[in-house]
Design an enzyme around this catalytic site. Structure first.
Site, PDB file in Angstrom:
ATOM      1  CG  HIS A 188     -35.023  -0.952   5.585  1.00 32.45           C
ATOM      2  ND1 HIS A 188     -34.171  -0.252   6.383  1.00 32.45           N
ATOM      3  CD2 HIS A 188     -34.271  -1.821   4.894  1.00 32.45           C
ATOM      4  CE1 HIS A 188     -32.948  -0.664   6.169  1.00 32.45           C
ATOM      5  NE2 HIS A 188     -32.974  -1.628   5.268  1.00 32.45           N
ATOM      6  NE  ARG A 296     -23.851  -7.904  26.385  1.00 31.06           N
ATOM      7  CZ  ARG A 296     -24.605  -7.008  27.013  1.00 31.06           C
ATOM      8  NH1 ARG A 296     -25.571  -6.390  26.376  1.00 31.06           N
ATOM      9  NH2 ARG A 296     -24.403  -6.729  28.289  1.00 31.06           N
ATOM     10  NE  ARG A 332     -18.615  -7.489  24.713  1.00 31.77           N
ATOM     11  CZ  ARG A 332     -19.435  -7.789  25.713  1.00 31.77           C
ATOM     12  NH1 ARG A 332     -19.310  -7.158  26.868  1.00 31.77           N
ATOM     13  NH2 ARG A 332     -20.384  -8.671  25.565  1.00 31.77           N
ATOM     14  CD  GLU A 431     -15.983  -6.950  30.835  1.00 30.38           C
ATOM     15  OE1 GLU A 431     -17.199  -7.050  31.046  1.00 30.38           O
ATOM     16  OE2 GLU A 431     -15.445  -7.378  29.794  1.00 30.38           O
ATOM     17  CG  ASN A 454     -23.834  -6.503  33.331  1.00 31.67           C
ATOM     18  OD1 ASN A 454     -24.415  -5.669  34.010  1.00 31.67           O
ATOM     19  ND2 ASN A 454     -24.058  -6.649  32.035  1.00 31.67           N
ATOM     20  NE  ARG A 465     -22.812 -11.608  33.898  1.00 28.15           N
ATOM     21  CZ  ARG A 465     -22.456 -10.837  32.865  1.00 28.15           C
ATOM     22  NH1 ARG A 465     -21.201 -10.412  32.757  1.00 28.15           N
ATOM     23  NH2 ARG A 465     -23.318 -10.476  31.969  1.00 28.15           N
TER      24      ARG A 465
HETATM   25  C1  PEP Z   1     -20.709  -6.209  31.551  1.00 29.55           C
HETATM   26  O1  PEP Z   1     -20.003  -7.121  31.982  1.00 29.55           O
HETATM   27  O2  PEP Z   1     -21.196  -5.321  32.271  1.00 29.55           O
HETATM   28  C2  PEP Z   1     -21.002  -6.129  30.122  1.00 29.55           C
HETATM   29  C3  PEP Z   1     -21.562  -5.077  29.596  1.00 29.55           C
HETATM   30  O3  PEP Z   1     -20.711  -7.213  29.358  1.00 29.55           O
HETATM   31  P1  PEP Z   1     -21.518  -8.588  29.383  1.00 29.55           P
HETATM   32  O4  PEP Z   1     -22.768  -8.384  30.202  1.00 29.55           O
HETATM   33  O5  PEP Z   1     -21.791  -8.923  27.975  1.00 29.55           O
HETATM   34  O6  PEP Z   1     -20.551  -9.496  30.020  1.00 29.55           O
HETATM   35 MG    MG Z   2     -18.832  -8.355  30.659  1.00 32.73          MG
END
Ligand code: PEP
Ligand code: MG
Length: 548
Positions: A188, A296, A332, A431, A454, A465
């Site tokens: 902290h 995440r 998430r 997404e 993304n 990607r």
């Molecule tokens: C995305 O897909 O934009 C997202 C926020 O999740 P991640 O990048 O973890 O797949």
């Molecule tokens: Mg994603």
């Protein structure tokens, strides 16, 4: 000139005199006592006094560094009342007929060693907290108090380590930097230092206090973790220039802390932060994010050798929620598969992993894994303002199955008499193009949407990607992507739901105005971009016509 190096936990530069932080350690002697009841009463009085002191520190911290950071002192107050801790102290007094100071000191050593041996970094950091509260009680028992040697001049505080309570008690207008021999970046103290915008270096090692003494001149580079004792002219000039340049850049953004995310014509949005680990909360707070828009959770699984248990997950989620002190935290659910492979899941090799067995598909087909996570999430929901969201949704059926499981978990917890919040918001990630296209059907089922740009980009443009060779074809501003986002935004709003963006595109300030015009309600970005996005929002004027 002597150069020492540690770990920079807050990037900034400071030049000035050193003040070595000292504290009067209450010398603890073991003495025999005859009246056990009187000794226990003395202990209770000291605990009361320690709690009063902590209340004063808490109030001061609340004013200076905000509720989330002040909370540690509330936790200290609770730790003083901890059943196991008190049982240990009282039993040492009773069974050994010894003084309370000695019983507290032994208990502190035992508990601190126990925490330090735990694998979880958060629990390890609690070792310092238990020592801190114990020293306070001992000092109340012996009427001694800790002392710092901060002078009237602004100084660089050097210490073996600093307890959170010592950190906030320092007059922060007089502190140029913190440098400690020990300490963890998860502590902290480091979080507080970051939030106070004070350069901080930890873990310099024992050499620190052997080499430095109060009154020496030093230069601290919080970016590189270097401390220069008696810097030569060249180093001094270099760091002065770095500081000036740095201050100019930061000044502009820092001015936005505490300000609203509001456009020139009065439209407000939320700017939240994305995190992958409980350790990122310091950065979220330091950058004044309004909440966490994406945690995440799969990183908990990626860091583990085996499935994280309900207890382990519960502890992590609870910590995030408590640290955010009532601000929204959207966690998430597990999003593994594709590029995020976890050995113990034993997933088969796939031809097209991005189009394969991942995220919600794994959760729905391995309900025992999903159920464990949902139980941990709902249990943690009692400690803050939780939102849960599901990744990689393509159909209403998937959402329905996930919602059914949530209901089942809540019923189980209720039957077990375990507390959970009934205000948990449930959302889905938009997404996949499929989710955007049927967002009119999905919106009534959930409380919010969060656009994962993304993956939305990858699936809309059919561009892996992970594949660097097709970089030139990945146009993140492609009209198809923007249209899908707008479609989802319209459908969310038609159904009275809110929509955010948590993919990287949310931090692209060349699109901030576009997103605002679409009616996006929240942008969740890396902590370091929060103020940059706030700056962009505050420059928008949505009342003006868009120039074609
Ligand atoms: C995305 O897909 O934009 C997202 C926020 O999740 P991640 O990048 O973890 O797949
Ligand atoms: Mg994603």
């Amino acid at each position: 000139m002597t150069r020492l190096i540690g770990k920079g936990v807050y990037g900034a530069i400071a030049l000035g005199k050193i003040s070595v932080f000292t504290r009067k350690e209450a010398a603890v002697k073991r003495t025999h006592i005859d009246d056990i009841a009187a000794e226990k009463e003395r202990l209770e009085k000291a605990k009361e006094k320690a709690t009063e002191q902590l209340q004063v520190i808490y109030d001061k911290a609340l004013k200076e560094v905000g509720e989330a950071n002040a909370q540690i002192f509330e936790i200290h107050m609770m730790m003083i009342e901890d059943e196991d801790y008190n049982e240990s102290i009282n039993s040492i007094i009773e069974t050994q007929s010894v003084n309370a100071e000695y019983a507290v000191a032994i208990t502190a050593d035992n508990f601190a060693a126990m925490f330090a041996s735990m694998e979880d970094a958060y629990m390890q950091a609690r070792s310092a907290d238990v020592k801190d509260i114990s020293n306070r009680i001992i000092s109340c028992l012996s009427e001694e108090n800790s002392d710092s040697t901060v002078s009237d001049e602004k100084v660089i505080i050097c210490a073996d380590d600093l307890a959170p309570s010592e950190t906030v008690q320092l007059d922060k207008d007089k502190v140029l930097a913190f440098v400690t021999a020990y300490g963890s970046s998860n502590s902290h103290t480091a979080i507080l230092a970051r939030n106070m915008n004070i350069p901080a270096i930890i873990g310099v090692g024992e050499e620190l206090l052997k080499t430095l003494k109060s009154g020496d001149f030093a230069a601290v580079d919080g970016y590189t973790g270097e401390i220069f004792l008696d810097p030569d002219e060249e180093t001094r000039a270099r760091l002065e220039a770095k500081r000036a340049e740095d201050e100019e850049k930061k000044r502009l953004l820092q001015e936005l802390k505490g300000k609203e995310n509001i456009t020139l014509d009065g439209r407000k949005i939320n700017i939240y932060a994305n995190i992958g680990s409980v350790d990122n909360i310091g950065a979220v707070l330091a950058n004044d994010a309004g909440g966490i828009g994406l945690f995440r959770s799969e990183f908990l699984y990626l860091e583990s050798e085996d499935y994280p248990t309900e207890e382990q997950q519960f502890a992590a989620y609870k910590r995030v929620l408590e640290s955010m002190a009532g601000k929204k935290v959207i966690i998430r659910t597990l999003d593994i598969g594709a590029d995020k492979q976890v050995g113990y899941f034993g997933l088969a090799k796939e031809e097209n992993p991005a189009l394969g067995y991942r995220a919600i598909r794994i959760c729905l087909t391995r309900p025992e894994v999903f159920r464990t996570q949902l139980r941990a999430l709902y249990r943690a929901s009692a400690y803050g303002n939780l939102g849960i969201m599901f990744p990689m949704i393509t159909s209403t059926g998937e959402v329905q199955q996930a919602l059914n499981l949530c209901e089942q978990v809540k019923m189980e917890l209720k039957a077990e008499g375990i507390e959970y919040s009934d205000k948990v918001e449930i959302g889905i990630m938009i997404e996949t193009p499929a989710a955007a296209v049927i967002s009119d059907r999905l919106a009534p089922m959930v409380d919010f949407f969060s656009v994962g740009t993304n993956d939305l980009t990858q699936y809309t443009l059919a561009c892996d990607r992970q594949n660097a060779d097709i970089e030139q074809f990945i146009d993140t501003h492609h009209e198809a992507i923007l249209r899908l986002i707008e479609m989802a935004a319209d459908n969310a709003h038609k159904n009275g739901k809110w929509i955010g963006i948590c993919g990287e595109l949310g931090a692209d300030t060349s699109l901030t105005e576009t997103f605002l015009r679409m009616g996006i309600d929240e942008l969740s970005v890396s902590p370091a971009f929060v103020l940059k996005v706030r700056e962009a929002v505050r420059k928008c004027d949505l009342s003006k016509q868009i120039s074609q």
